[in-house]
Enzyme design. Structure first.
Site, PDB file in Angstrom:
ATOM      1  N   LEU A  43      11.414 -40.547  19.889  1.00  0.00           N
ATOM      2  CA  LEU A  43      10.162 -40.671  19.154  1.00  0.00           C
ATOM      3  C   LEU A  43       9.087 -41.288  20.044  1.00  0.00           C
ATOM      4  O   LEU A  43       9.403 -41.925  21.059  1.00  0.00           O
ATOM      5  CB  LEU A  43      10.378 -41.538  17.911  1.00  0.00           C
ATOM      6  CG  LEU A  43      11.310 -40.956  16.840  1.00  0.00           C
ATOM      7  CD1 LEU A  43      11.630 -42.016  15.791  1.00  0.00           C
ATOM      8  CD2 LEU A  43      10.696 -39.724  16.194  1.00  0.00           C
ATOM      9  N   ASP A 125       8.840 -34.913  30.623  1.00  0.00           N
ATOM     10  CA  ASP A 125       8.519 -36.050  29.758  1.00  0.00           C
ATOM     11  C   ASP A 125       7.815 -35.573  28.495  1.00  0.00           C
ATOM     12  O   ASP A 125       6.627 -35.258  28.510  1.00  0.00           O
ATOM     13  CB  ASP A 125       7.644 -37.041  30.532  1.00  0.00           C
ATOM     14  CG  ASP A 125       7.306 -38.278  29.720  1.00  0.00           C
ATOM     15  OD1 ASP A 125       7.970 -38.517  28.695  1.00  0.00           O
ATOM     16  OD2 ASP A 125       6.374 -39.003  30.110  1.00  0.00           O
ATOM     17  N   CYS A 155      15.020 -46.775  19.681  1.00  0.00           N
ATOM     18  CA  CYS A 155      14.644 -48.158  19.394  1.00  0.00           C
ATOM     19  C   CYS A 155      14.162 -48.245  17.948  1.00  0.00           C
ATOM     20  O   CYS A 155      13.202 -47.567  17.570  1.00  0.00           O
ATOM     21  CB  CYS A 155      13.555 -48.640  20.351  1.00  0.00           C
ATOM     22  SG  CYS A 155      13.095 -50.361  20.092  1.00  0.00           S
ATOM     23  N   GLU A 167       0.223 -52.053  24.020  1.00  0.00           N
ATOM     24  CA  GLU A 167       0.103 -52.184  25.477  1.00  0.00           C
ATOM     25  C   GLU A 167      -0.318 -50.891  26.149  1.00  0.00           C
ATOM     26  O   GLU A 167      -1.035 -50.912  27.152  1.00  0.00           O
ATOM     27  CB  GLU A 167       1.432 -52.661  26.062  1.00  0.00           C
ATOM     28  CG  GLU A 167       1.362 -52.989  27.538  1.00  0.00           C
ATOM     29  CD  GLU A 167       2.659 -53.559  28.071  1.00  0.00           C
ATOM     30  OE1 GLU A 167       2.706 -53.850  29.283  1.00  0.00           O
ATOM     31  OE2 GLU A 167       3.626 -53.717  27.301  1.00  0.00           O
ATOM     32  N   ARG A 190       1.304 -40.720  13.411  1.00  0.00           N
ATOM     33  CA  ARG A 190       1.821 -39.698  14.328  1.00  0.00           C
ATOM     34  C   ARG A 190       3.341 -39.827  14.456  1.00  0.00           C
ATOM     35  O   ARG A 190       4.056 -38.825  14.457  1.00  0.00           O
ATOM     36  CB  ARG A 190       1.162 -39.842  15.703  1.00  0.00           C
ATOM     37  CG  ARG A 190       1.557 -38.735  16.673  1.00  0.00           C
ATOM     38  CD  ARG A 190       1.221 -39.049  18.127  1.00  0.00           C
ATOM     39  NE  ARG A 190      -0.198 -39.148  18.383  1.00  0.00           N
ATOM     40  CZ  ARG A 190      -0.723 -39.155  19.618  1.00  0.00           C
ATOM     41  NH1 ARG A 190       0.080 -39.059  20.677  1.00  0.00           N
ATOM     42  NH2 ARG A 190      -2.020 -39.280  19.781  1.00  0.00           N
ATOM     43  N   TYR A 194       6.734 -37.091  13.515  1.00  0.00           N
ATOM     44  CA  TYR A 194       7.912 -36.746  14.322  1.00  0.00           C
ATOM     45  C   TYR A 194       9.214 -37.130  13.622  1.00  0.00           C
ATOM     46  O   TYR A 194      10.230 -36.446  13.758  1.00  0.00           O
ATOM     47  CB  TYR A 194       7.837 -37.447  15.682  1.00  0.00           C
ATOM     48  CG  TYR A 194       6.944 -36.759  16.680  1.00  0.00           C
ATOM     49  CD1 TYR A 194       7.389 -35.658  17.407  1.00  0.00           C
ATOM     50  CD2 TYR A 194       5.651 -37.212  16.908  1.00  0.00           C
ATOM     51  CE1 TYR A 194       6.579 -35.038  18.340  1.00  0.00           C
ATOM     52  CE2 TYR A 194       4.830 -36.597  17.839  1.00  0.00           C
ATOM     53  CZ  TYR A 194       5.302 -35.510  18.547  1.00  0.00           C
ATOM     54  OH  TYR A 194       4.495 -34.886  19.462  1.00  0.00           O
ATOM     55  N   ASN A 260       7.610 -64.188  67.186  1.00  0.00           N
ATOM     56  CA  ASN A 260       6.316 -63.677  66.730  1.00  0.00           C
ATOM     57  C   ASN A 260       5.216 -64.094  67.699  1.00  0.00           C
ATOM     58  O   ASN A 260       4.338 -63.293  68.050  1.00  0.00           O
ATOM     59  CB  ASN A 260       5.978 -64.215  65.336  1.00  0.00           C
ATOM     60  CG  ASN A 260       6.902 -63.713  64.254  1.00  0.00           C
ATOM     61  OD1 ASN A 260       7.184 -64.409  63.291  1.00  0.00           O
ATOM     62  ND2 ASN A 260       7.387 -62.482  64.384  1.00  0.00           N
ATOM     63  N   GLU A 323      16.424 -58.450  59.118  1.00  0.00           N
ATOM     64  CA  GLU A 323      15.404 -57.548  59.656  1.00  0.00           C
ATOM     65  C   GLU A 323      16.039 -56.262  60.184  1.00  0.00           C
ATOM     66  O   GLU A 323      17.236 -56.228  60.508  1.00  0.00           O
ATOM     67  CB  GLU A 323      14.630 -58.267  60.768  1.00  0.00           C
ATOM     68  CG  GLU A 323      13.531 -57.448  61.445  1.00  0.00           C
ATOM     69  CD  GLU A 323      12.429 -56.978  60.505  1.00  0.00           C
ATOM     70  OE1 GLU A 323      12.757 -56.284  59.523  1.00  0.00           O
ATOM     71  OE2 GLU A 323      11.251 -57.274  60.772  1.00  0.00           O
ATOM     72  N   ARG A 348       9.211 -43.056  68.380  1.00  0.00           N
ATOM     73  CA  ARG A 348       8.962 -43.951  67.241  1.00  0.00           C
ATOM     74  C   ARG A 348       7.511 -43.869  66.781  1.00  0.00           C
ATOM     75  O   ARG A 348       7.220 -43.879  65.590  1.00  0.00           O
ATOM     76  CB  ARG A 348       9.314 -45.396  67.599  1.00  0.00           C
ATOM     77  CG  ARG A 348       9.291 -46.317  66.381  1.00  0.00           C
ATOM     78  CD  ARG A 348       9.973 -47.640  66.677  1.00  0.00           C
ATOM     79  NE  ARG A 348      10.216 -48.370  65.445  1.00  0.00           N
ATOM     80  CZ  ARG A 348       9.374 -49.254  64.911  1.00  0.00           C
ATOM     81  NH1 ARG A 348       8.221 -49.520  65.526  1.00  0.00           N
ATOM     82  NH2 ARG A 348       9.667 -49.880  63.783  1.00  0.00           N
ATOM     83  N   ARG A 393       8.242 -54.423  53.759  1.00  0.00           N
ATOM     84  CA  ARG A 393       7.583 -53.128  53.582  1.00  0.00           C
ATOM     85  C   ARG A 393       8.404 -52.209  52.677  1.00  0.00           C
ATOM     86  O   ARG A 393       7.858 -51.526  51.808  1.00  0.00           O
ATOM     87  CB  ARG A 393       7.369 -52.469  54.944  1.00  0.00           C
ATOM     88  CG  ARG A 393       6.203 -53.029  55.732  1.00  0.00           C
ATOM     89  CD  ARG A 393       6.187 -52.511  57.149  1.00  0.00           C
ATOM     90  NE  ARG A 393       4.963 -52.902  57.852  1.00  0.00           N
ATOM     91  CZ  ARG A 393       4.819 -52.869  59.163  1.00  0.00           C
ATOM     92  NH1 ARG A 393       5.837 -52.460  59.934  1.00  0.00           N
ATOM     93  NH2 ARG A 393       3.679 -53.231  59.720  1.00  0.00           N
ATOM     94  N   TYR A 425       3.071 -49.165  33.386  1.00  0.00           N
ATOM     95  CA  TYR A 425       3.621 -48.062  34.162  1.00  0.00           C
ATOM     96  C   TYR A 425       3.635 -48.351  35.654  1.00  0.00           C
ATOM     97  O   TYR A 425       3.595 -47.446  36.476  1.00  0.00           O
ATOM     98  CB  TYR A 425       2.812 -46.786  33.905  1.00  0.00           C
ATOM     99  CG  TYR A 425       2.920 -46.271  32.494  1.00  0.00           C
ATOM    100  CD1 TYR A 425       4.066 -46.468  31.738  1.00  0.00           C
ATOM    101  CD2 TYR A 425       1.863 -45.585  31.909  1.00  0.00           C
ATOM    102  CE1 TYR A 425       4.166 -45.998  30.445  1.00  0.00           C
ATOM    103  CE2 TYR A 425       1.959 -45.103  30.609  1.00  0.00           C
ATOM    104  CZ  TYR A 425       3.109 -45.316  29.880  1.00  0.00           C
ATOM    105  OH  TYR A 425       3.207 -44.847  28.594  1.00  0.00           O
TER     106      TYR A 425
END
Length: 555
Positions: A43, A125, A155, A167, A190, A194, A260, A323, A348, A393, A425
């Site tokens: 739903l 979806d 749910c 939300e 709505r 359904y 570094n 690393e 690289r 990263r 999202y």
């Protein structure tokens, strides 16, 4: 008289479950690696789009090309002006026809993506609440030799449903001209439209032969039925690890370390004086956040451990957070790599994500190593992860939905905390600089790489046809996968077992000299250590070494 051995006849006892025979597990597409259509069911306001986007982000991150096809967007494209919930009434025949056409248009795009655009998984979806609609999708999948896997979100908690509506739904384009109360009222009506025709997946009767997972009450319980393959099992595993509870994830690099400052990569050096100042500043920052039950994770290397020690909090060491292993390039500067290993340097620069250091790792390897960390991060609440540049990263690329091409160039400066807050999202990111100076270790993407110059130093005959590699062609290569020039190091495991020091051998002459010195009395007189007039290289060296060890091996 000897006894004769006899064997009783084996009898088969059949206990049928029901009158309808079960389909074999292998039914469906004939190919093992057929593309998969993930079909959302449920739903409205049950988190289907949230699951779709989050799952797509994860699958793309691990290297499985995936795309979401949201039927609601097709509907908004076909019907420019949304009026009210009446559009979703089951007795509105004209609207039903439009909605079906939108679903068919989305399925056509699914087919194009999976057959022509190199996609592996398409997420369809939509509500798909009726068996008629699901049978249509199953027929589409069977006709095109796709696998179908259903994800149903169930749910019944009105608080969760109302929270989802407030939300996400009231801010959708359908309600851009409505206030919150009007939007909430219309959307609840709505949902009622359904509910009248909703037919949940039935694992006992009608849908017993389908492959699906039923997510109940936002992950409180799960029901899994007939998983077909490896990727579906990974999807199930992922869905069983995520949650929607409010939490904050903090990501940062260790304080500035000695390597570094010297411009070296890899290694296991301790913090510099400025790195220690950052560790103290990080401790004050964590105290100010006043977080309950904060978990602290580090790698097994000195710089992250020394940074965590200043927090005066319990912390866990993860080997997976070490690393990236630079192999033979460990503890070298980029200038030294360019001079010592010019071909490796060029390769690289050409393709940083897929490139693997000799006896080391690539970013692609690192993603696979970090997958368990991602799973645990999804299960946790408040976490602080102190790690390294390449690791950060990879983690950041997952949360921000960055591509493999973008990942190796994400800016993750020293002495900066990234605060990640999951939203509807995606993820909201705040960059918090703790006001402690440091060197910059970020290297921008090269605009062009002159492969011919570097390759000719090592193998002049192999790369005579190569010219400059532009950024655009590099982008295309990254989309296609590993570059054909890539040296894959197939004998090297994806993740090095330990960050041990490896002896560097700059040439075969050095290798042969060290081998000869180690075995002075073992060399047979008929085997030369150097061919006349030239250094021992390539297959000649291999034959010599093999001959030596075959003569003196005890086996």
């Amino acid at each position: 008289m000897p006894l004769e051995l006899t064997q009783s006849r084996v009898q088969k006892i059949w206990v049928p479950v029901d009158h309808r025979p079960s389909l074999p597990r292998s039914c469906g597409p004939k190919l093992t690696n057929s593309p998969t259509v993930i079909v959302m069911v449920g739903l409205p306001a049950r988190g289907k789009t949230y699951i779709s986007k989050k799952l797509t982000r994860y699958l793309n991150w691990i290297g499985v090309p995936t795309k979401v096809f949201n039927v609601g967007e097709y509907r908004r494209e076909a019907v420019k002006q949304y009026s009210s919930y009446n559009f979703f009434r089951p007795d509105n025949e004209e609207a039903m026809r439009v909605r079906k056409q939108c679903a068919l248009a989305a399925l056509r795009d699914v087919k194009s993506y999976l057959t022509k655009e190199g996609g592996q998984i398409a997420v369809f979806d939509a509500t798909n609440t009726t068996r008629e609609r699901r049978h249509m999708i199953l027929h589409f999948a069977k006709e095109n030799d796709f696998k179908a896997f259903f994800i149903e979100s169930v749910c019944d908690d009105p608080t969760v449903v109302a929270s989802n509506i407030m939300e996400v739904k009231i801010s959708s384009p359908d309600y851009k001209d409505c206030n919150s109360a009007e939007a909430m009222d219309d959307f609840m009506k709505r949902i009622n439209c359904y509910e009248a025709s909703y037919q949940p997946l039935d694992p006992d009767k009608c849908d017993r032969d389908l492959s699906f997972i039923k997510v109940i009450d936002v992950g409180r319980r799960f029901l899994v039925n007939r998983v077909q393959d490896h990727i579906q099992s990974r999807i199930v595993y992922y869905l069983m690890n995520i949650h929607v509870q409010p939490r904050t994830i903090y990501l940062c690099r260790h304080g500035e370390n000695e390597y570094n400052v010297q411009g070296k990569i890899g290694g296991d050096s301790g913090l510099s004086s400025r790195g220690k100042k950052f560790a103290n500043a990080l401790s004050k920052f964590v105290e100010e956040q006043n977080l309950k039950d904060l978990r602290v994770w580090t790698s097994q290397l000195k710089s992250t451990i020394q940074t965590a020690e200043a927090l005066r909090l319990p912390y866990e060491q993860w080997k997976a957070l070490n690393e990236i292993d630079a192999g033979v390039c460990e503890e070298l500067t980029y200038e030294e790599i360019r001079d010592t290993y010019p071909e490796e340097y060029a390769l690289r620069e050409q393709d940083k994500y897929y490139y693997r250091y000799p006896t080391g790792e690539s970013y692609q390897d690192l993603v696979q190593r970090l997958e368990p960390v991602i799973m645990e991060l999804e299960r946790q609440e408040n976490v602080l992860v102190i790690c390294h540049q390449a690791v950060l990263r990879c983690l950041l690329a997952y949360f921000l939905d960055k591509s493999a091409e973008e990942m190796p160039y994400l800016k993750c400066p020293l002495h900066t905390v990234l605060k990640l807050t999951p939203v509807a999202y995606g993820c909201r990111v705040e960059s918090i600089y703790l006001n402690v100076e440091s060197v910059s270790t970020h290297r921008e993407r090269s605009e062009a790489v002159k492969i011919q110059h570097f390759a000719s130093v090592v193998r002049p005959s192999s790369y005579t046809e190569l010219d400059f590699l532009s950024v655009e062609s590099a982008k295309q290569d990254a989309k296609k996968g590993p570059n054909p020039l890539m040296r894959r190091n197939s004998v090297t495991p994806l993740a090095s077992p330990e960050p041990t020091k490896k002896p560097r051998i700059n040439s075969f002459e050095e290798h042969v000299a060290s081998t000869s010195a180690a075995l002075p009395s073992c060399l047979p007189p008929e085997v030369p250590t150097q061919l006349p007039g030239q250094p021992l290289l390539g297959k000649a060296c291999l034959r010599t070494v093999c001959h030596i060890f075959s003569k003196f091996s005890p086996y």
